[in-house]
Every structure is written in C-alpha cells, then in structure tokens.
Design a protein around this motif. Sequence first.
Motif, short mmCIF file in Angstrom:
data_model
loop_
_atom_site.label_atom_id
_atom_site.label_comp_id
_atom_site.label_asym_id
_atom_site.label_seq_id
_atom_site.Cartn_x
_atom_site.Cartn_y
_atom_site.Cartn_z
N THR A 78 9.73 23.19 40.36
CA THR A 78 10.06 24.50 39.81
C THR A 78 8.82 25.04 39.10
O THR A 78 7.82 24.33 38.96
N ILE A 79 8.92 26.26 38.61
CA ILE A 79 7.81 26.81 37.82
C ILE A 79 7.56 25.91 36.61
O ILE A 79 6.41 25.55 36.31
N GLU A 80 8.63 25.48 35.95
CA GLU A 80 8.48 24.62 34.77
C GLU A 80 7.90 23.27 35.15
O GLU A 80 7.03 22.72 34.46
N GLY A 81 8.37 22.70 36.27
CA GLY A 81 7.83 21.43 36.75
C GLY A 81 6.35 21.54 37.08
O GLY A 81 5.57 20.63 36.80
N SER A 82 5.95 22.66 37.65
CA SER A 82 4.53 22.83 38.00
C SER A 82 3.67 22.95 36.74
O SER A 82 2.52 22.53 36.74
N PHE A 83 4.22 23.50 35.65
CA PHE A 83 3.47 23.56 34.39
C PHE A 83 3.29 22.16 33.80
O PHE A 83 2.30 21.89 33.13
N LEU A 84 4.24 21.26 34.04
CA LEU A 84 4.13 19.90 33.51
C LEU A 84 3.19 19.03 34.34
O LEU A 84 2.51 18.16 33.81
N VAL A 85 3.16 19.25 35.65
CA VAL A 85 2.35 18.42 36.54
C VAL A 85 0.97 19.04 36.78
O VAL A 85 -0.05 18.34 36.81
N GLY A 86 0.92 20.36 36.95
CA GLY A 86 -0.28 21.05 37.37
C GLY A 86 -1.55 20.77 36.60
O GLY A 86 -2.59 20.50 37.21
N PRO A 87 -1.54 20.79 35.25
CA PRO A 87 -2.79 20.60 34.52
C PRO A 87 -3.48 19.27 34.79
O PRO A 87 -4.69 19.16 34.66
N LYS A 88 -2.74 18.24 35.17
CA LYS A 88 -3.36 16.94 35.43
C LYS A 88 -3.28 16.56 36.91
O LYS A 88 -3.65 15.43 37.28
N ALA A 89 -2.79 17.44 37.75
CA ALA A 89 -2.73 17.15 39.18
C ALA A 89 -4.15 17.01 39.73
O ALA A 89 -5.05 17.75 39.35
N THR A 90 -4.33 16.05 40.61
CA THR A 90 -5.65 15.81 41.18
C THR A 90 -5.74 16.23 42.64
O THR A 90 -6.81 16.14 43.24
N LYS A 91 -4.62 16.64 43.21
CA LYS A 91 -4.65 17.10 44.60
C LYS A 91 -3.50 18.08 44.86
O LYS A 91 -2.53 18.13 44.11
N ASN A 92 -3.67 18.81 45.94
CA ASN A 92 -2.66 19.77 46.42
C ASN A 92 -2.34 20.88 45.41
O ASN A 92 -1.18 21.21 45.19
N VAL A 93 -3.39 21.41 44.82
CA VAL A 93 -3.26 22.59 43.96
C VAL A 93 -4.07 23.70 44.62
O VAL A 93 -5.22 23.50 44.98
N ILE A 94 -3.45 24.83 44.82
CA ILE A 94 -4.12 25.99 45.41
C ILE A 94 -4.26 27.07 44.35
O ILE A 94 -3.27 27.46 43.73
N GLU A 95 -5.50 27.53 44.15
CA GLU A 95 -5.73 28.62 43.20
C GLU A 95 -5.65 29.94 43.94
O GLU A 95 -6.28 30.11 44.99
N LEU A 96 -4.87 30.84 43.39
CA LEU A 96 -4.69 32.16 44.00
C LEU A 96 -5.52 33.20 43.27
O LEU A 96 -5.68 33.13 42.05
N ASP A 97 -5.99 34.19 44.02
CA ASP A 97 -6.66 35.32 43.38
C ASP A 97 -5.57 36.27 42.84
O ASP A 97 -4.37 36.05 43.07
N ASP A 98 -5.99 37.29 42.13
CA ASP A 98 -5.03 38.20 41.48
C ASP A 98 -4.06 38.82 42.49
O ASP A 98 -2.86 38.88 42.25
N GLU A 99 -4.58 39.29 43.61
CA GLU A 99 -3.73 39.97 44.59
C GLU A 99 -2.70 39.04 45.21
O GLU A 99 -1.53 39.36 45.31
N ARG A 100 -3.14 37.85 45.62
CA ARG A 100 -2.19 36.91 46.24
C ARG A 100 -1.18 36.40 45.20
O ARG A 100 -0.02 36.18 45.52
N ALA A 101 -1.59 36.21 43.96
CA ALA A 101 -0.65 35.78 42.91
C ALA A 101 0.41 36.86 42.69
O ALA A 101 1.60 36.56 42.57
N ARG A 102 -0.02 38.11 42.64
CA ARG A 102 0.93 39.21 42.44
C ARG A 102 1.93 39.27 43.60
O ARG A 102 3.13 39.38 43.39
N ARG A 103 1.41 39.15 44.82
CA ARG A 103 2.30 39.20 46.00
C ARG A 103 3.26 38.01 46.00
O ARG A 103 4.43 38.15 46.33
N TYR A 104 2.76 36.83 45.64
CA TYR A 104 3.63 35.65 45.62
C TYR A 104 4.73 35.82 44.57
O TYR A 104 5.90 35.55 44.83
N LEU A 105 4.37 36.28 43.38
CA LEU A 105 5.38 36.47 42.33
C LEU A 105 6.37 37.57 42.67
O LEU A 105 7.47 37.62 42.12
N ALA A 106 5.99 38.46 43.57
CA ALA A 106 6.91 39.51 44.02
C ALA A 106 7.85 39.02 45.12
O ALA A 106 8.73 39.75 45.55
N GLY A 107 7.65 37.78 45.58
CA GLY A 107 8.56 37.21 46.57
C GLY A 107 8.02 37.14 47.98
O GLY A 107 8.75 36.76 48.90
#
Length: 152
Positions: A78-107
Amino acid sequence: MAVSEGRVNPRNNIGKTSDAELVKRLLIENYGYAPELIYIIRGNHQKVYARKPCPLDVGRNDGWLYFGRIESDGIRLTIEGSFLVGPKATKNVIELDDERARRYLAGESIEVNKNLYGWFILKWRSYYLGSAKAKDGRLLNYVPKERRLRME
C-alpha cells in the motif's frame, strides 16, 4: 528485474509457514529490505497488516496498519507500506518525474521500460506513492479511487 517467471505462487505458502516469515521473505526477495514489524495475513484477499508493539495503551485502536497484499507473483505494498519499506529498499524502486507521478496519482497506468516485470515501489522526490506492477511496458495503477488526485 523484479519477480522472476516460473516462481512458486506465494499464496500457496499461506498457513504453511508463519505469516511474518512469509512476508519478510517476500519483502527481502522483491525489495531487499523488510522492516522489523509484526505481520499478519487476513481475509480472502490475503491482505497483510503490520504493527510495531507499543506498551502505551491507545484505546480501541489495535495499531494494525494495512500494509499490502500477497499476490500470486509477490507482494503489493500500500502507500503506507511503501513508505515503511521504500527508504531502505535496495532494489525495485522506480523514481518518477513530476509528470508521470501526477498521472499515476490521478489513476493512470504509465509507461516504463518494456523489459521490466513484477512489483515495484514508486518514488517521487522524497515521497513513496505505493507499488505498481510492471507488465508489457506499463506500470499498472493500484491507487485506490478515493485516494486519487483529481485532475481538472
């Protein structure tokens, strides 16, 4: 990258091993990190709940957080789960630019490298946006409708 094909369905291991052991193994395999929490798997949808023991009596709230879900090919956070795991995750993290983040959050599902397959944590700047499944060059959107960004 991410989950390899031909792997055993982790849902088949529910009840055969401890919930915590299964969740931690899936987190380590997919993201390279598992927070030290208590995990339980409940319901027909294999939802994962997590909590940290606390000696403080907080009343009716039992402290369980909806953390993610066991899928046939890994664990979706979940979003909450990703906040707990993400900061120390060492693999399978994708960084989004502003436009793709906005589109993803819009569904919207968004485009990625066609060679990616499996579950990924999505990160935008210092925020974690949840997890998405990469398939056929797209990140499938799992942002709940009630949490989506409203576009005008």
